[in-house]
Design a protein around this motif. Structure first.
Motif, PDB file in Angstrom:
ATOM      1  N   GLN A   1      -7.804  28.953   8.223  1.00 27.94           N
ATOM      2  CA  GLN A   1      -7.925  30.403   8.071  1.00 27.94           C
ATOM      3  C   GLN A   1      -7.581  30.847   6.656  1.00 27.94           C
ATOM      4  OE1 GLN A   1      -5.463  31.775  11.439  1.00 27.94           O
ATOM      5  NE2 GLN A   1      -7.287  32.795  12.166  1.00 27.94           N
TER       6      GLN A   1
ATOM      7  N   TYR B   1     -16.991  28.706   2.735  1.00 25.54           N
ATOM      8  CA  TYR B   1     -16.058  29.246   3.735  1.00 25.54           C
ATOM      9  C   TYR B   1     -16.599  28.883   5.113  1.00 25.54           C
ATOM     10  CZ  TYR B   1     -13.052  32.469   6.313  1.00 25.54           C
ATOM     11  OH  TYR B   1     -12.136  33.009   7.185  1.00 25.54           O
TER      12      TYR B   1
ATOM     13  N   SER C   1     -15.006  28.850   8.178  1.00 24.04           N
ATOM     14  CA  SER C   1     -14.445  29.485   9.370  1.00 24.04           C
ATOM     15  C   SER C   1     -15.283  30.680   9.824  1.00 24.04           C
ATOM     16  CB  SER C   1     -13.019  29.949   9.088  1.00 24.04           C
ATOM     17  OG  SER C   1     -12.488  30.645  10.171  1.00 24.04           O
ATOM     18  N   ASP C   2     -15.177  30.983  11.101  1.00 24.38           N
ATOM     19  CA  ASP C   2     -15.831  32.174  11.653  1.00 24.38           C
ATOM     20  C   ASP C   2     -14.897  33.377  11.677  1.00 24.38           C
ATOM     21  OD1 ASP C   2     -18.240  30.885  12.130  1.00 24.38           O
ATOM     22  OD2 ASP C   2     -17.625  30.192  14.116  1.00 24.38           O
ATOM     23  N   ASP C   3     -13.639  33.179  11.258  1.00 21.60           N
ATOM     24  CA  ASP C   3     -12.656  34.260  11.291  1.00 21.60           C
ATOM     25  C   ASP C   3     -12.895  35.241  10.149  1.00 21.60           C
ATOM     26  OD1 ASP C   3     -11.245  33.251  13.498  1.00 21.60           O
ATOM     27  OD2 ASP C   3     -10.215  31.825  12.198  1.00 21.60           O
ATOM     28  N   LEU C   4     -12.794  36.532  10.461  1.00 17.77           N
ATOM     29  CA  LEU C   4     -12.896  37.548   9.418  1.00 17.77           C
ATOM     30  C   LEU C   4     -11.690  37.444   8.478  1.00 17.77           C
ATOM     31  CD1 LEU C   4     -14.099  40.653  11.475  1.00 17.77           C
ATOM     32  CD2 LEU C   4     -15.470  39.189  10.003  1.00 17.77           C
TER      33      LEU C   4
ATOM     34  N   ASN D   1     -21.034  37.938  10.563  1.00 17.46           N
ATOM     35  CA  ASN D   1     -19.996  38.978  10.548  1.00 17.46           C
ATOM     36  C   ASN D   1     -19.143  38.898   9.280  1.00 17.46           C
ATOM     37  OD1 ASN D   1     -20.736  40.006  13.063  1.00 17.46           O
ATOM     38  ND2 ASN D   1     -19.452  38.532  14.158  1.00 17.46           N
ATOM     39  N   VAL D   2     -18.834  37.675   8.847  1.00 10.94           N
ATOM     40  CA  VAL D   2     -18.075  37.497   7.612  1.00 10.94           C
ATOM     41  C   VAL D   2     -18.897  37.994   6.422  1.00 10.94           C
ATOM     42  CG1 VAL D   2     -17.018  35.814   6.054  1.00 10.94           C
ATOM     43  CG2 VAL D   2     -16.751  35.557   8.527  1.00 10.94           C
TER      44      VAL D   2
ATOM     45  N   GLN E   1     -18.886  41.703   6.316  1.00 15.86           N
ATOM     46  CA  GLN E   1     -17.581  42.170   5.843  1.00 15.86           C
ATOM     47  C   GLN E   1     -17.497  42.091   4.318  1.00 15.86           C
ATOM     48  OE1 GLN E   1     -14.215  39.603   6.532  1.00 15.86           O
ATOM     49  NE2 GLN E   1     -12.769  41.317   6.700  1.00 15.86           N
TER      50      GLN E   1
ATOM     51  N   PHE F   1      -6.310  33.858   5.031  1.00 12.63           N
ATOM     52  CA  PHE F   1      -5.664  35.136   5.339  1.00 12.63           C
ATOM     53  C   PHE F   1      -4.469  35.298   4.410  1.00 12.63           C
ATOM     54  CE2 PHE F   1      -3.000  32.203   7.291  1.00 12.63           C
ATOM     55  CZ  PHE F   1      -1.862  32.788   7.806  1.00 12.63           C
TER      56      PHE F   1
ATOM     57  N   ASN G   1     -21.277  32.601   8.714  1.00 13.66           N
ATOM     58  CA  ASN G   1     -21.115  33.585   9.786  1.00 13.66           C
ATOM     59  C   ASN G   1     -21.606  34.954   9.322  1.00 13.66           C
ATOM     60  OD1 ASN G   1     -19.380  35.793  11.201  1.00 13.66           O
ATOM     61  ND2 ASN G   1     -19.191  34.005  12.546  1.00 13.66           N
TER      62      ASN G   1
ATOM     63  N   ASP H   1      -8.629  38.933   6.236  1.00 14.80           N
ATOM     64  CA  ASP H   1      -7.800  40.138   6.188  1.00 14.80           C
ATOM     65  C   ASP H   1      -7.815  40.698   4.774  1.00 14.80           C
ATOM     66  OD1 ASP H   1      -6.067  38.630   4.684  1.00 14.80           O
ATOM     67  OD2 ASP H   1      -4.463  38.553   6.167  1.00 14.80           O
TER      68      ASP H   1
END
Length: 541
Positions: free
Chosen positions: A436, A462, A464-467, A498-499, A502, A438, A496, A469
């Motif tokens: 992650q 990058y 990861s699929d995590d947004l 969504n990323v 963002q 973050f 991803n 912070d």
């Protein structure tokens, strides 16, 4: 369901209510004395809360009343507020209102994420506090709620022990610790100790501190503080109390579910507890929670519905009105012995057995919460424990987030760059962020980019699929600025959608340039190769 089945359920609920009331009586009296409110506040708190929460609460038999952790929290708050009972009543009322607000949210889902070391450290601390503050009444002296003062005064009081009180207290401890579990299941050791030791005290005419008076009249309405400034100051205490009340109730709910093989409604449980605690606060009685020990006693005796929670306070009322004279004769040393056993039961013995195998981070959190609970402020201890646990978790995640460098060379690139004085310095690097990205890992990852200066094209993948912070967003901007200052072309690979959206919304893509953003690493490498070839050709000319 036929009449026989209904009768069997009813008889189980009645027996469960009676058994849980027998367990509740000595505890409620002891908790009332321990808080400084008096035995009457403890017993009426058990009656009122159990009845109200039983009527409007969940379908399963949930026996409520004052409990150990709640008692210590209220005693601590009372000490902080200078034992101003109206102020403490206001705090209890606010805590009850907060509980009702909790019931309208998904707070029941959030509480389960509180780390176990925080809960264990808090419970162990509470157990030790209960034991320490009962040492003085065990030898015939008055209770002191402050841990340090209690230990200090106990050492002084050892020179002036009330011997009859001490021997009766030791007999109480022998009974509550010595009775086998098989017997304790049907004849609770605490009620046995209460009856036997009180009769001995009466028969021998012992001159020792006793409850002396207990009101059998219905509690009177107590008005809270109406000063807005004071109410604002009380909110932090109320919030802490509300969390303790709610957490213990939900824990009891989980235990009841496992025993009854059913599923209760946690929001309804919190709502019923909140309403019950409002009535307790307004009547000057102790607030409380769904009590695990009493609920288990009711279920193990055969209780299956909320009827048991209505029978329990009825039995307590009968005991209070019919045996108030006997209750007044109960020695405080006996209650101290019972509380010491309760304190011991609260201590997380299971964790102590495996503590040497626990991860160091968990031990740090547990020890911090334990020491702050016992020797400083249990309200502050929980917050500090959660904060430390969160920081250590962030560190663990950040440590897993690392970068992997790959140098990418091509024969054509090597030939084109031979004319350059330092061709080996003109690399394409691929950097993978694993884990992650973050706030906890951003600073660590930024520092790694300092070693990449001199690279011509840097591809950041990058995976990861995590947004990200906000800290990671700013860190990414910082990386872009640093690389630009060194004339390094930055290429981004994001898999991803969504990323990507963002990053667009934060203008990161605009800073990089859409032509240098790819979904596939190979495409990004090919782009870098072609760009480097073009640069090399231009330099040849």
């Amino acid at each position: 369901m036929n009449f026989k089945d209904r009768l069997q359920i009813l008889s189980g609920d009645i027996l469960g209510g009676i058994n849980s009331a027998i367990v509740a009586l000595p505890q409620a009296l002891a908790f009332g004395v321990a808080t400084g409110f008096g035995a009457g506040a403890g017993i009426w708190g058990a009656i009122i809360l159990c009845f109200v929460a039983g009527i409007i609460g969940t379908k399963i038999p949930m026996i409520s009343g004052p409990t150990g952790p709640m008692t210590i929290v209220i005693a601590s708050i009372a000490a902080i507020l200078g034992f101003d009972m109206q102020a403490v009543i206001t705090v209890m009322l606010l805590a009850a209102v907060i509980q009702i607000l909790f019931s309208a949210t998904n707070i029941s889902d959030i509480v389960k994420y509180v780390p176990y070391p925080v809960i264990s450290g808090f419970m162990n601390g509470v157990g030790v506090i209960i034991i320490l503050i009962q040492l003085n009444p065990l030898i015939g002296h008055s209770t002191i709620s402050n841990t340090f003062e209690s230990i200090k005064q106990f050492i002084i009081n050892l020179q002036n022990i009330n011997m009859p009180a001490m021997w009766l207290g030791l007999l109480t401890l022998l009974i509550v610790f010595g009775i086998p579990k098989k017997v304790n299941k049907y004849f609770p050791s605490q009620i046995i100790a209460l009856i036997v030791c009180t009769i001995i005290s009466i028969k021998l005419g012992l001159d020792i501190p006793k409850i002396s008076t207990i009101s059998v009249n219905f509690p009177q309405i107590n008005l809270p503080v109406f000063d807005f400034e004071k109410i604002v100051n009380y909110i932090p205490y109320a919030a802490t109390l509300a969390v303790v009340l709610s957490a213990e109730s939900m824990l009891t709910g989980l235990v009841a579910d496992s025993l009854t093989k059913t599923k209760h409604n946690p929001k309804r449980l919190l709502f019923s507890q909140g309403v019950g605690n409002i009535v307790c606060a307004m009547s000057g009685s102790l607030c409380g929670t769904a009590a695990t020990m009493r609920t288990v006693a009711a279920i193990n005796t055969g209780a299956t519905t909320k009827i048991a929670a209505v029978v329990n306070p009825i039995i307590l009322c009968v005991l209070l009105f019919k045996f108030s004279g006997f209750v007044a004769e109960i020695p405080l040393t006996v209650l101290a012995g019972i509380l010491i056993k309760i304190g011991y039961d609260i201590i997380d013995v299971k964790l102590i057995k495996v503590i040497k195998f626990a991860p160091k981070d968990d031990l740090y959190v547990l020890i911090l919460v334990f020491l702050l609970t016992v020797f400083y402020n249990l309200i502050f201890a929980v917050g500090a424990g959660i904060t430390l646990a969160a920081l250590l978790y962030a560190k663990r995640v950040a440590d897993k987030a690392h970068i992997i460098q790959k140098s990418v060379y091509d024969k054509d690139i090597m030939k084109l760059e031979k004319v350059l004085e330092a061709d080996y310095r003109h690399k394409i690097r691929v950097v993978h962020i694993s884990g992650q990205f973050f706030f906890g890992s951003a600073t660590q990852i930024i520092s790694k980019f300092e070693d990449m200066l001199g690279t011509k094209y840097l591809i950041l993948n990058y995976e990861s699929d995590d947004l990200l912070d906000i800290s990671a967003i700013f860190a990414l901007e910082d990386i872009i600025i640093r690389l630009k200052s060194q004339h390094i072309k930055f290429i981004l690979v994001v898999k991803n959608e969504n990323v990507l959206e963002q990053l667009k919304s934060h203008s990161i893509i605009e800073q990089i340039g859409e032509e240098r953003v790819f979904y596939n690493e190979l495409e990004a490498i090919e782009y870098a190769k072609e760009s480097l070839k073009e640069r090399a050709k231009k330099k040849q000319k």
